[in-house]
Design a protein around this motif. Structure first.
Motif, mmCIF file in Angstrom:
data_model
loop_
_atom_site.group_PDB
_atom_site.id
_atom_site.type_symbol
_atom_site.label_atom_id
_atom_site.label_comp_id
_atom_site.label_asym_id
_atom_site.label_seq_id
_atom_site.Cartn_x
_atom_site.Cartn_y
_atom_site.Cartn_z
ATOM 1 N N GLU A 28 -7.633 -12.534 -3.640
ATOM 2 C CA GLU A 28 -6.669 -12.579 -4.755
ATOM 3 C C GLU A 28 -5.804 -11.326 -4.803
ATOM 4 O OE1 GLU A 28 -9.072 -15.260 -8.052
ATOM 5 O OE2 GLU A 28 -9.316 -13.089 -8.106
ATOM 6 N N VAL A 29 -4.685 -11.449 -5.520
ATOM 7 C CA VAL A 29 -3.811 -10.292 -5.732
ATOM 8 C C VAL A 29 -3.489 -10.184 -7.219
ATOM 9 C CG1 VAL A 29 -2.762 -10.517 -3.437
ATOM 10 C CG2 VAL A 29 -1.644 -11.602 -5.393
ATOM 11 N N VAL A 30 -3.212 -8.964 -7.657
ATOM 12 C CA VAL A 30 -2.710 -8.762 -9.025
ATOM 13 C C VAL A 30 -1.207 -8.507 -8.933
ATOM 14 C CG1 VAL A 30 -2.744 -7.254 -11.048
ATOM 15 C CG2 VAL A 30 -4.895 -7.894 -9.927
ATOM 16 N N VAL A 31 -0.453 -9.193 -9.765
ATOM 17 C CA VAL A 31 0.999 -9.008 -9.805
ATOM 18 C C VAL A 31 1.366 -8.437 -11.174
ATOM 19 C CG1 VAL A 31 3.250 -10.167 -9.671
ATOM 20 C CG2 VAL A 31 1.331 -11.012 -8.283
ATOM 21 N N LEU A 32 2.060 -7.280 -11.155
ATOM 22 C CA LEU A 32 2.649 -6.770 -12.400
ATOM 23 C C LEU A 32 3.942 -7.529 -12.595
ATOM 24 C CD1 LEU A 32 2.121 -2.894 -12.155
ATOM 25 C CD2 LEU A 32 0.675 -4.615 -13.271
ATOM 26 N N VAL A 61 5.704 -7.208 -8.876
ATOM 27 C CA VAL A 61 5.270 -6.394 -7.751
ATOM 28 C C VAL A 61 3.736 -6.443 -7.671
ATOM 29 C CG1 VAL A 61 5.252 -4.227 -9.083
ATOM 30 C CG2 VAL A 61 5.627 -4.164 -6.617
ATOM 31 N N VAL A 62 3.233 -6.516 -6.447
ATOM 32 C CA VAL A 62 1.782 -6.559 -6.241
ATOM 33 C C VAL A 62 1.213 -5.160 -6.496
ATOM 34 C CG1 VAL A 62 -0.043 -6.949 -4.532
ATOM 35 C CG2 VAL A 62 1.976 -8.448 -4.582
ATOM 36 N N SER A 63 0.205 -5.097 -7.387
ATOM 37 C CA SER A 63 -0.360 -3.785 -7.728
ATOM 38 C C SER A 63 -1.765 -3.595 -7.167
ATOM 39 C CB SER A 63 -0.391 -3.601 -9.245
ATOM 40 O OG SER A 63 -1.252 -4.556 -9.820
ATOM 41 N N ALA A 64 -2.418 -4.681 -6.762
ATOM 42 C CA ALA A 64 -3.767 -4.567 -6.191
ATOM 43 C C ALA A 64 -4.049 -5.812 -5.361
ATOM 44 C CB ALA A 64 -4.809 -4.444 -7.302
ATOM 45 N N VAL A 65 -4.817 -5.647 -4.286
ATOM 46 C CA VAL A 65 -5.210 -6.809 -3.472
ATOM 47 C C VAL A 65 -6.728 -6.803 -3.327
ATOM 48 C CG1 VAL A 65 -3.031 -6.847 -2.181
ATOM 49 C CG2 VAL A 65 -4.973 -5.645 -1.218
ATOM 50 N N GLY A 66 -7.313 -7.991 -3.331
ATOM 51 C CA GLY A 66 -8.759 -8.119 -3.195
ATOM 52 C C GLY A 66 -9.187 -8.119 -1.735
ATOM 53 N N GLU A 67 -10.503 -8.159 -1.590
ATOM 54 C CA GLU A 67 -11.103 -8.155 -0.255
ATOM 55 C C GLU A 67 -10.596 -9.336 0.577
ATOM 56 O OE1 GLU A 67 -15.383 -7.951 -0.833
ATOM 57 O OE2 GLU A 67 -15.552 -8.884 1.172
ATOM 58 N N VAL A 69 -7.689 -10.003 1.808
ATOM 59 C CA VAL A 69 -6.291 -10.463 1.700
ATOM 60 C C VAL A 69 -5.492 -9.965 2.898
ATOM 61 C CG1 VAL A 69 -4.136 -10.179 0.393
ATOM 62 C CG2 VAL A 69 -6.283 -10.667 -0.810
ATOM 63 N N ARG A 70 -4.807 -10.896 3.553
ATOM 64 C CA ARG A 70 -3.922 -10.550 4.671
ATOM 65 C C ARG A 70 -2.521 -11.029 4.328
ATOM 66 N NH1 ARG A 70 -7.651 -8.282 5.730
ATOM 67 N NH2 ARG A 70 -9.290 -8.558 7.258
ATOM 68 N N GLY A 71 -1.516 -10.287 4.737
ATOM 69 C CA GLY A 71 -0.139 -10.757 4.601
ATOM 70 C C GLY A 71 0.511 -10.449 3.260
ATOM 71 N N VAL A 72 -0.240 -9.906 2.324
ATOM 72 C CA VAL A 72 0.343 -9.458 1.048
ATOM 73 C C VAL A 72 -0.177 -8.051 0.799
ATOM 74 C CG1 VAL A 72 0.628 -9.923 -1.427
ATOM 75 C CG2 VAL A 72 0.199 -11.831 0.137
ATOM 76 N N SER A 73 0.735 -7.113 0.468
ATOM 77 C CA SER A 73 0.327 -5.711 0.307
ATOM 78 C C SER A 73 0.786 -5.185 -1.043
ATOM 79 C CB SER A 73 0.969 -4.842 1.395
ATOM 80 O OG SER A 73 0.683 -5.365 2.665
ATOM 81 N N VAL A 74 0.089 -4.124 -1.483
ATOM 82 C CA VAL A 74 0.505 -3.436 -2.709
ATOM 83 C C VAL A 74 1.957 -2.982 -2.527
ATOM 84 C CG1 VAL A 74 0.135 -1.364 -4.120
ATOM 85 C CG2 VAL A 74 -1.824 -2.725 -3.337
ATOM 86 N N GLY A 75 2.774 -3.227 -3.546
ATOM 87 C CA GLY A 75 4.191 -2.840 -3.492
ATOM 88 C C GLY A 75 5.111 -3.991 -3.104
ATOM 89 N N ASP A 76 4.548 -5.086 -2.592
ATOM 90 C CA ASP A 76 5.389 -6.244 -2.232
ATOM 91 C C ASP A 76 5.977 -6.874 -3.490
ATOM 92 O OD1 ASP A 76 4.641 -5.913 0.382
ATOM 93 O OD2 ASP A 76 3.477 -7.788 0.536
ATOM 94 N N HIS A 77 7.240 -7.282 -3.398
ATOM 95 C CA HIS A 77 7.845 -8.061 -4.481
ATOM 96 C C HIS A 77 7.632 -9.540 -4.188
ATOM 97 C CE1 HIS A 77 9.971 -5.202 -7.114
ATOM 98 N NE2 HIS A 77 9.733 -4.409 -6.084
#
Ligand code: NAP
Length: 335
Positions: A28-32, A61-67, A69-77
């Protein structure tokens, strides 16, 4: 973090609540969330939903990524996908179980946690306010234009009204080299649509039998495709001005429902195709097309987070053109 929550008493029941900060689980990812946008659907959901964070559409913007996760990084819009689990292929009943702002919590929150596959990279250079317009209205118009019958350049598309889906339909139709006919209740709005490039415009209030004008504008043949968002008051007329072998993308019913005689469709060997937003693969196709053909979404007005009720009422009033947006966090342009 703060989120708006529906309480089952319509727009007046929308209220801000303080909720725990989301943390990402595996995959999972967290999005602000920077911005969200409203769709006609959200007015319907507000009438009945309780304890639900509303709105399918949001970007941030992605602020955190879970265990894992590939292809999405912190800071991605990114923008959220309307159907969190419809990745590709045909829609299935199970995809309805994770529709943002409907069967699961939506985007009208300062932060959300989503599966990494439930977000897509936002178009290059778009602000969160701009990207937040895409997940429902943008993708629905894209799906209607691109995923049905193959349209040859110069084919004619009919667009009804000047709401979110139809204005994206106009912009994407132009990108695809198609001719456009657009209707509206307002001459002022039609003038704006001509400025945006609409080829033929018709006021459906002053020309109640507008299907005849559509036929006239197509030399009597009818249009190749209709983005049918009107429903009860428009579908029979749309069928009457669709060409032999053409297609009607059945999208919505802003004018309500009514019994419809399907025989004009049969007489024309035309196709009625139900369109329900779109898959993640369609979303990434759409973003790739936007990146290759720079455009800007038409944003009618941006409301502040604590003005969410006003944003709903503005959409309900139908004075808007294109999209109504609610800014959530601080706005920033992707690098
Ligand atoms: N199936 C799907 O996946 C999907 C996805 C998105 C939306 N939808 C549906 O599509 C419809 C449009 O959604 P939206 O978010 O674009 O709505 P919206 O932004 O609220 O658009 C409303 C506009 O519809 C136009 N309209 C109203 N009555 C009309 C009529 N009799 N004939 C022609 N146009 C009429 C008006 O345009 P003028 O002011 O210019 O007259 C009005 O401003 C809704 O029914 C929605 O539920 C379905």
């Amino acid at each position: 973090m703060r989120a708006h929550v529906l309480s089952g008493s319509g727009i007046n029941g929308l209220a801000i609540r303080e909720l725990p900060e989301p943390t990402p689980g595996p995959g999972e990812v967290v999005v602000l969330v920077g911005a969200t946008s409203l769709n006609f659907r959200d007015l319907l959901i507000a009438r009945g939903a309780t304890d639900r964070i509303p709105l399918s559409d949001g970007a941030g913007v992605v602020s955190a990524v879970g265990e894992g996760v590939r292809g999405v990084s912190v800071g991605d819009h990114v923008a959220g996908c309307f159907f969190q689990h419809w990745l590709d292929g045909r829609i299935e009943a199970r995809h309805h179980d994770a529709a943002l702002g409907g069967s699961v919590d939506g985007m009208l929150a300062e932060a959300v946690v989503l599966p990494a596959a439930g977000v897509v990279a936002a178009p290059r250079g778009w602000s969160d306010e701009q990207s937040a317009t895409l997940p429902c209205a943008g993708l629905t118009a894209w799906n209607a234009l691109v995923e049905g019958q193959r349209l040859r350049p110069g084919a004619t598309v009919l667009l009804l009204g000047t709401g979110g889906v139809s204005v994206f339909g106009l912009q994407f139709a132009q990108m695809l080299g198609l001719r456009t006919i657009m209707t509206s209740s307002s001459d002022d709005k039609l003038a704006r649509m001509r400025d945006l490039g609409a080829d033929v415009t018709i006021n459906y209030r002053t020309h109640e039998e507008w299907q005849h004008l559509v036929l006239e504008a197509t030399g009597g043949a009818g249009v190749d495709l209709v983005l049918e968002v009107g429903g009860g008051q428009t579908l029979a007329r749309s069928m009457a001005c669709t060409r032999f072998g053409g297609e009607i993308a059945l999208i919505g019913m802003v004018s309500g429902q009514a019994p419809i005689d399907p025989f004009p469709l049969l007489g024309r060997s035309a196709t009625l195709r139900g369109v329900y937003v779109g898959s993640r693969r369609m979303f990434t196709d759409m973003v790739a097309a936007i990146d290759a053909n720079p455009m800007e979404p038409v944003i009618d007005r941006v409301f502040a987070f604590d003005e969410a009720q006003d944003a709903y009422r503005h959409l309900r009033g139908q004075s808007h053109v294109g999209k109504v947006v609610i800014a959530v966090g601080s706005q920033s342009l992707p690098a």
